[in-house]
Design a protein around this motif. Structure first.
Motif, PDB file in Angstrom:
ATOM      1  N   GLU A  62      25.230  37.476  49.800  1.00 40.34           N
ATOM      2  CA  GLU A  62      26.106  36.614  49.176  1.00 40.34           C
ATOM      3  C   GLU A  62      27.313  37.454  48.964  1.00 40.34           C
ATOM      4  O   GLU A  62      28.374  37.200  49.056  1.00 40.34           O
ATOM      5  N   MET A  63      26.924  38.845  48.539  1.00 39.97           N
ATOM      6  CA  MET A  63      28.264  39.813  48.532  1.00 39.97           C
ATOM      7  C   MET A  63      29.074  39.835  49.805  1.00 39.97           C
ATOM      8  O   MET A  63      30.222  39.951  49.673  1.00 39.97           O
ATOM      9  N   SER A  64      28.305  39.936  50.676  1.00 46.95           N
ATOM     10  CA  SER A  64      28.759  40.227  52.022  1.00 46.95           C
ATOM     11  C   SER A  64      29.976  38.741  52.543  1.00 46.95           C
ATOM     12  O   SER A  64      30.849  39.019  53.087  1.00 46.95           O
ATOM     13  N   LYS A  65      29.116  37.798  52.172  1.00 45.62           N
ATOM     14  CA  LYS A  65      30.096  36.473  52.333  1.00 45.62           C
ATOM     15  C   LYS A  65      31.477  36.442  51.469  1.00 45.62           C
ATOM     16  O   LYS A  65      32.208  36.162  52.118  1.00 45.62           O
ATOM     17  N   LEU A  66      31.332  36.842  50.331  1.00 41.68           N
ATOM     18  CA  LEU A  66      32.582  37.185  49.379  1.00 41.68           C
ATOM     19  C   LEU A  66      33.412  38.039  50.206  1.00 41.68           C
ATOM     20  O   LEU A  66      34.612  37.742  50.086  1.00 41.68           O
ATOM     21  N   ALA A  67      32.811  39.155  50.516  1.00 49.83           N
ATOM     22  CA  ALA A  67      33.626  40.213  51.019  1.00 49.83           C
ATOM     23  C   ALA A  67      34.609  39.926  52.295  1.00 49.83           C
ATOM     24  O   ALA A  67      35.565  40.266  52.482  1.00 49.83           O
ATOM     25  N   VAL A  68      33.904  39.021  53.093  1.00 54.44           N
ATOM     26  CA  VAL A  68      34.455  38.620  54.512  1.00 54.44           C
ATOM     27  C   VAL A  68      35.403  37.618  54.059  1.00 54.44           C
ATOM     28  O   VAL A  68      36.528  37.656  54.721  1.00 54.44           O
ATOM     29  N   ALA A  69      35.099  36.660  53.095  1.00 52.18           N
ATOM     30  CA  ALA A  69      36.176  35.450  52.757  1.00 52.18           C
ATOM     31  C   ALA A  69      37.307  36.023  52.147  1.00 52.18           C
ATOM     32  O   ALA A  69      38.394  35.563  52.061  1.00 52.18           O
ATOM     33  N   VAL A  70      37.064  36.949  51.123  1.00 54.71           N
ATOM     34  CA  VAL A  70      37.990  37.484  50.197  1.00 54.71           C
ATOM     35  C   VAL A  70      38.165  39.026  50.432  1.00 54.71           C
ATOM     36  O   VAL A  70      37.852  39.539  49.382  1.00 54.71           O
ATOM     37  N   PRO A  71      38.625  39.333  51.681  1.00 56.04           N
ATOM     38  CA  PRO A  71      38.879  40.966  51.481  1.00 56.04           C
ATOM     39  C   PRO A  71      39.834  41.462  50.758  1.00 56.04           C
ATOM     40  O   PRO A  71      40.738  40.699  50.258  1.00 56.04           O
ATOM     41  N   LEU A  72      39.983  42.880  50.425  1.00 57.34           N
ATOM     42  CA  LEU A  72      40.897  43.426  49.770  1.00 57.34           C
ATOM     43  C   LEU A  72      41.412  44.620  50.495  1.00 57.34           C
ATOM     44  O   LEU A  72      40.770  45.682  50.605  1.00 57.34           O
ATOM     45  N   THR A  73      42.258  44.540  51.292  1.00 59.56           N
ATOM     46  CA  THR A  73      42.918  45.537  52.157  1.00 59.56           C
ATOM     47  C   THR A  73      44.034  46.248  51.292  1.00 59.56           C
ATOM     48  O   THR A  73      44.278  45.907  50.263  1.00 59.56           O
ATOM     49  N   GLU A  74      44.442  47.418  52.001  1.00 63.98           N
ATOM     50  CA  GLU A  74      45.331  48.121  51.146  1.00 63.98           C
ATOM     51  C   GLU A  74      46.769  47.293  50.980  1.00 63.98           C
ATOM     52  O   GLU A  74      47.451  47.511  49.981  1.00 63.98           O
ATOM     53  N   GLU A  75      47.226  46.509  51.873  1.00 61.97           N
ATOM     54  CA  GLU A  75      48.261  45.686  51.728  1.00 61.97           C
ATOM     55  C   GLU A  75      48.017  44.507  50.777  1.00 61.97           C
ATOM     56  O   GLU A  75      49.158  44.112  49.740  1.00 61.97           O
ATOM     57  N   GLN A  76      46.816  43.913  50.740  1.00 60.90           N
ATOM     58  CA  GLN A  76      46.510  42.880  49.868  1.00 60.90           C
ATOM     59  C   GLN A  76      46.380  43.317  48.386  1.00 60.90           C
ATOM     60  O   GLN A  76      46.765  42.578  47.518  1.00 60.90           O
ATOM     61  N   ALA A  77      45.943  44.679  48.136  1.00 62.31           N
ATOM     62  CA  ALA A  77      45.950  45.263  46.900  1.00 62.31           C
ATOM     63  C   ALA A  77      47.224  45.178  46.095  1.00 62.31           C
ATOM     64  O   ALA A  77      47.183  45.472  44.852  1.00 62.31           O
ATOM     65  N   ALA A  78      48.163  45.250  46.828  1.00 58.49           N
ATOM     66  CA  ALA A  78      49.569  45.333  46.033  1.00 58.49           C
ATOM     67  C   ALA A  78      49.794  43.948  45.262  1.00 58.49           C
ATOM     68  O   ALA A  78      50.791  43.848  44.379  1.00 58.49           O
ATOM     69  N   ASP A  79      49.068  43.053  45.561  1.00 57.76           N
ATOM     70  CA  ASP A  79      48.914  41.611  44.651  1.00 57.76           C
ATOM     71  C   ASP A  79      47.752  41.285  44.312  1.00 57.76           C
ATOM     72  O   ASP A  79      47.042  40.495  44.799  1.00 57.76           O
ATOM     73  N   LEU A  80      47.412  41.958  43.134  1.00 61.24           N
ATOM     74  CA  LEU A  80      46.106  41.710  42.640  1.00 61.24           C
ATOM     75  C   LEU A  80      45.853  40.406  41.948  1.00 61.24           C
ATOM     76  O   LEU A  80      44.806  39.830  41.944  1.00 61.24           O
ATOM     77  N   GLY A  81      46.875  39.759  41.661  1.00 62.64           N
ATOM     78  CA  GLY A  81      47.069  38.492  41.010  1.00 62.64           C
ATOM     79  C   GLY A  81      46.537  37.279  42.140  1.00 62.64           C
ATOM     80  O   GLY A  81      45.707  36.508  41.751  1.00 62.64           O
ATOM     81  N   GLU A  82      47.065  37.492  43.307  1.00 62.15           N
ATOM     82  CA  GLU A  82      46.633  36.663  44.463  1.00 62.15           C
ATOM     83  C   GLU A  82      45.234  36.964  44.809  1.00 62.15           C
ATOM     84  O   GLU A  82      44.435  35.788  45.074  1.00 62.15           O
ATOM     85  N   HIS A  96      27.075  30.130  44.021  1.00 61.83           N
ATOM     86  CA  HIS A  96      25.733  30.913  43.905  1.00 61.83           C
ATOM     87  C   HIS A  96      25.681  32.518  43.542  1.00 61.83           C
ATOM     88  O   HIS A  96      25.232  32.781  42.831  1.00 61.83           O
ATOM     89  N   TYR A  97      26.874  32.995  44.406  1.00 62.14           N
ATOM     90  CA  TYR A  97      26.933  34.592  43.894  1.00 62.14           C
ATOM     91  C   TYR A  97      27.021  34.832  42.548  1.00 62.14           C
ATOM     92  O   TYR A  97      26.534  35.751  42.129  1.00 62.14           O
ATOM     93  N   LEU A  98      27.919  34.276  41.949  1.00 64.00           N
ATOM     94  CA  LEU A  98      28.377  34.471  40.623  1.00 64.00           C
ATOM     95  C   LEU A  98      27.152  33.856  39.615  1.00 64.00           C
ATOM     96  O   LEU A  98      26.869  34.740  38.759  1.00 64.00           O
ATOM     97  N   ARG A  99      26.281  32.837  40.098  1.00 64.52           N
ATOM     98  CA  ARG A  99      25.057  32.613  39.128  1.00 64.52           C
ATOM     99  C   ARG A  99      24.276  33.781  39.268  1.00 64.52           C
ATOM    100  O   ARG A  99      23.481  34.142  38.329  1.00 64.52           O
TER     101      ARG A  99
END
Length: 201
Positions: A62-82, A96-99
């Motif tokens: 489930e963590m892997s699914k979240l990581a693939v769906a919502v990656p955090l690249t160096e470029e994306q890290a500049a906008d942590l709000g998004e 499910h993963y949060l539960r």
């Protein structure tokens, strides 16, 4: 044969996601997992070894699914709000993963208890370490505040994204009239709060 084995293993994992998210790692029963998957429960021990190891495999999946769906690249890290907004979107759609994490959190000290160590600890630590490195790069590039360690910025973004969904009744009581606002408005506020807290002034 290899295809059948992998398919059976995946059926067990998919069934276990529901079982563990509904009953937690202690209340889950392997016979219910097997029944839901339509597989002999002996296969659980053959493929995973134990109920706790099955829980570890479920968390890792489930963590892997979240990581693939919502990656955090160096470029994306500049906008942590998004990023927080996208994590929130994911948890709303796939709760499910949060539960699973909430059930895990009911153990007062999983690393020191007599049971097995924290589920999928190495894999999860490596994933979060990648996130922290991306945030550190965004700090070095001047996008994020540098007076707070990158791990704390990651924690803040993820915690704010998850907490709204983890305790909906408490959120509703705290928000009062604002509890009637749309999910889009809640997301907008979440993104703004995280950006205000993490961006370089």
């Amino acid at each position: 044969m290899a295809w059948d084995t992998e398919r059976t293993r995946q059926r067990l994992l998919d069934a276990a996601v529901f079982e563990y998210s509904e009953h937690g790692p202690l209340g889950a029963r392997v016979d219910r997992v097997a029944a839901r998957a339509g597989v002999n429960k002996e296969r659980i021990y053959q493929y995973f070894g134990s109920k706790q190891k099955l829980f570890s495999a479920v968390l890792e999946q489930e963590m892997s699914k979240l990581a693939v769906a919502v990656p955090l690249t160096e470029e994306q890290a500049a906008d942590l709000g998004e990023f927080a907004g996208r994590v929130w979107d994911y948890h709303r759609t796939y709760p499910h993963y949060l539960r699973l994490l909430l059930w895990e959190g009911l153990d007062p000290d999983p690393l020191q208890s007599g049971r097995a160590s924290l589920a999928a600890a190495r894999e999860r630590s490596e994933h979060y370490a990648d996130n922290v490195r991306a945030i550190a790069k965004a700090q070095a590039d001047g996008y994020l505040r540098t007076d707070v360690a990158p791990a704390y910025l990651l924690y803040s973004a993820r915690a704010l994204a998850a907490w709204w969904l983890a305790v909906p009744s408490a959120v509703t009581l705290m928000l009062g009239e604002a509890a009637n606002e749309s999910s889009q408005e809640r997301r907008r506020v979440l993104v703004k709060l995280v950006n205000d807290a993490t961006r370089n002034p």
